[in-house]
Design a protein around this motif. Structure first.
Motif, PDB file in Angstrom:
ATOM      1  N   GLN A   1      36.584  18.695   9.935  1.00 31.33           N
ATOM      2  CA  GLN A   1      36.767  18.618  11.388  1.00 31.33           C
ATOM      3  C   GLN A   1      37.300  19.937  11.959  1.00 31.33           C
ATOM      4  OE1 GLN A   1      37.950  14.290  12.636  1.00 31.33           O
ATOM      5  NE2 GLN A   1      38.831  14.680  10.618  1.00 31.33           N
TER       6      GLN A   1
ATOM      7  N   ASN B   1      39.755  19.119  19.837  1.00 35.47           N
ATOM      8  CA  ASN B   1      39.406  20.156  20.814  1.00 35.47           C
ATOM      9  C   ASN B   1      40.448  20.199  21.931  1.00 35.47           C
ATOM     10  OD1 ASN B   1      38.047  21.110  23.424  1.00 35.47           O
ATOM     11  ND2 ASN B   1      36.451  21.624  21.956  1.00 35.47           N
TER      12      ASN B   1
ATOM     13  N   ARG C   1      30.440  17.322  24.039  1.00 34.93           N
ATOM     14  CA  ARG C   1      31.032  16.080  23.533  1.00 34.93           C
ATOM     15  C   ARG C   1      32.449  16.327  23.050  1.00 34.93           C
ATOM     16  NH1 ARG C   1      27.168  15.219  18.773  1.00 34.93           N
ATOM     17  NH2 ARG C   1      27.644  17.463  18.738  1.00 34.93           N
ATOM     18  N   TYR C   2      32.658  17.431  22.367  1.00 38.74           N
ATOM     19  CA  TYR C   2      33.972  17.739  21.814  1.00 38.74           C
ATOM     20  C   TYR C   2      34.944  18.199  22.898  1.00 38.74           C
ATOM     21  CZ  TYR C   2      31.147  18.054  17.479  1.00 38.74           C
ATOM     22  OH  TYR C   2      30.283  17.828  16.445  1.00 38.74           O
TER      23      TYR C   2
ATOM     24  N   ASP D   1      31.067  22.611  22.577  1.00 42.08           N
ATOM     25  CA  ASP D   1      30.200  21.430  22.549  1.00 42.08           C
ATOM     26  C   ASP D   1      30.679  20.445  23.624  1.00 42.08           C
ATOM     27  OD1 ASP D   1      29.368  18.655  21.745  1.00 42.08           O
ATOM     28  OD2 ASP D   1      28.384  19.753  20.130  1.00 42.08           O
TER      29      ASP D   1
ATOM     30  N   TYR E   1      33.138   8.886  15.104  1.00 39.42           N
ATOM     31  CA  TYR E   1      32.611  10.185  15.521  1.00 39.42           C
ATOM     32  C   TYR E   1      31.902  10.054  16.865  1.00 39.42           C
ATOM     33  CZ  TYR E   1      29.664  14.371  15.490  1.00 39.42           C
ATOM     34  OH  TYR E   1      29.028  15.540  15.830  1.00 39.42           O
ATOM     35  N   PRO E   2      32.105  10.977  17.825  1.00 33.24           N
ATOM     36  CA  PRO E   2      32.851  12.234  17.736  1.00 33.24           C
ATOM     37  C   PRO E   2      34.235  12.202  18.384  1.00 33.24           C
ATOM     38  CG  PRO E   2      31.389  12.337  19.614  1.00 33.24           C
ATOM     39  CD  PRO E   2      31.236  10.948  19.027  1.00 33.24           C
TER      40      PRO E   2
ATOM     41  N   THR F   1      35.148  22.024  14.677  1.00 35.05           N
ATOM     42  CA  THR F   1      35.790  22.419  15.930  1.00 35.05           C
ATOM     43  C   THR F   1      35.659  23.918  16.144  1.00 35.05           C
ATOM     44  OG1 THR F   1      37.380  20.587  15.826  1.00 35.05           O
ATOM     45  CG2 THR F   1      37.989  22.487  17.172  1.00 35.05           C
TER      46      THR F   1
ATOM     47  N   GLY G   1      26.611  16.218  12.530  1.00 42.30           N
ATOM     48  CA  GLY G   1      27.943  16.814  12.548  1.00 42.30           C
ATOM     49  C   GLY G   1      28.270  17.507  11.241  1.00 42.30           C
TER      50      GLY G   1
ATOM     51  N   LEU H   1      36.860  14.647  17.156  1.00 46.13           N
ATOM     52  CA  LEU H   1      36.576  16.035  17.526  1.00 46.13           C
ATOM     53  C   LEU H   1      37.004  16.313  18.962  1.00 46.13           C
ATOM     54  CD1 LEU H   1      35.282  18.002  15.462  1.00 46.13           C
ATOM     55  CD2 LEU H   1      34.749  15.614  14.945  1.00 46.13           C
ATOM     56  N   ALA H   2      36.854  15.331  19.848  1.00 44.05           N
ATOM     57  CA  ALA H   2      37.307  15.495  21.224  1.00 44.05           C
ATOM     58  C   ALA H   2      38.830  15.617  21.276  1.00 44.05           C
ATOM     59  CB  ALA H   2      36.836  14.319  22.083  1.00 44.05           C
TER      60      ALA H   2
END
Length: 294
Positions: free
Chosen positions: A122, A91, A134-135, A132, A83-84, A126, A203, A87-88
């Motif tokens: 997730q 996204n 980071r994402y 976000d 993580y993360p 998202t 998260g 998520l990136a």
């Protein structure tokens, strides 16, 4: 629009980004024809650490046969990245799909997210945090004006409270009772992905709402069996209450006598057919497309 048959489906693997020398792939399931079709990004489960874009092949084919373009995503997982990072990747995949949507007869603005178990977590995170930093850290060449906002989300037996589920599994293990194999397996996976409880709390869709974070609140459909021991019902109901209090629209559908993953484990069961029909109807309705006839 009448439902499509499996013979009308085109399936292909496409690289949506590269990490070093390795491509990250998605498997695209799309009905033949000009559309318009809804567009659905699917996030597989596997306790954040296992699985791939092929896991939900049967489900995704069934949805494509009902006139939905489905993109099943690969994304980075431990030990490659924790993580993360996933998520990136998700996204970026959403933004990439929006950039390509018109070529498949889809409306980018109607894109939705669907996930199963940890993939549902997730998908929801998202959808709630599309901006976000980071994402949204991975750039999309030519897609600078696109974001990861989702028109809706479909959650199948979600790990909606990662910290709560981790503590639930630990308590079960420490109780001395026989531990179901699935419960015993998720504990190390939680730690491999999250690293520790602080990240599980950060998260966390439930706690994000209860902290009063400013999040996006697209319409949500949740499906879960009422005999599911892996995804505690109380955590899901707590999320639904918090989502509603924040102004979001959420519908929970419970399937009597069904355990976790019943759509995959019992593909020919009436409950599975009802679940697939419910997903398809919701996707068509929320994407703004014509709902297929039953």
């Amino acid at each position: 629009m009448a439902p499509h048959t499996p013979d009308d489906i085109l399936v292909e693997d496409i690289a949506y980004q590269r990490q070093g020398d390795a491509p990250l792939l998605l498997r695209l399931y799309r009905p033949r024809g000009p559309g318009p079709f809804p567009l659905l990004a699917e996030v597989h489960g596997g306790a954040w650490c296992r699985g791939d874009r092929l896991d939900e092949d049967r489900l995704n084919c069934a949805l494509a046969a009902r006139g939905i373009v489905v993109a099943a995503l690969d994304f980075r997982m431990p030990p490659q990245a924790a993580y993360p990072a996933s998520l990136a990747d998700i996204n970026l995949a959403v933004r990439w799909l929006k950039a390509q949507a018109a070529t498949w007869g889809c409306d980018a603005a109607g894109l939705g997210l669907m996930g199963l178990s940890s993939g549902a977590h997730q998908a929801m995170l998202t959808a709630m945090r599309p901006h976000d930093p980071r994402y949204a850290a991975l750039p999309l060449e030519g897609g600078e004006g696109l974001d990861a906002r989702a028109a809706f989300a479909v959650l199948c037996w979600p790990v909606i409270d990662p910290l709560g589920r981790y503590r639930y599994a630990r308590e079960w293990q420490d109780s001395g009772r026989p531990v179901p194999e699935t419960i015993g397996r998720v504990l190390p996976d939680h730690l491999r992905y999250w690293g520790g409880e602080d990240a599980m709390a950060e998260g966390n869709p439930v706690l994000a709402l209860e902290r009063g974070e400013a999040v996006a609140l697209p319409p949500v459909l949740v499906l879960q069996g009422d005999a599911d021991l892996v995804h505690p019902r109380a955590q899901l109901e707590r999320f639904a209450q918090a989502y509603g209090r924040a102004g979001g629209e959420i519908a929970l559908q419970w399937f009597e006598g069904e355990a976790e993953g019943f759509v995959n484990k019992k593909p020919d069961a009436p409950s599975t057919a009802r679940a697939i029909d419910a997903i398809a109807h919701f996707v068509h309705q929320r994407s703004g497309s014509t709902v297929p006839a039953p």
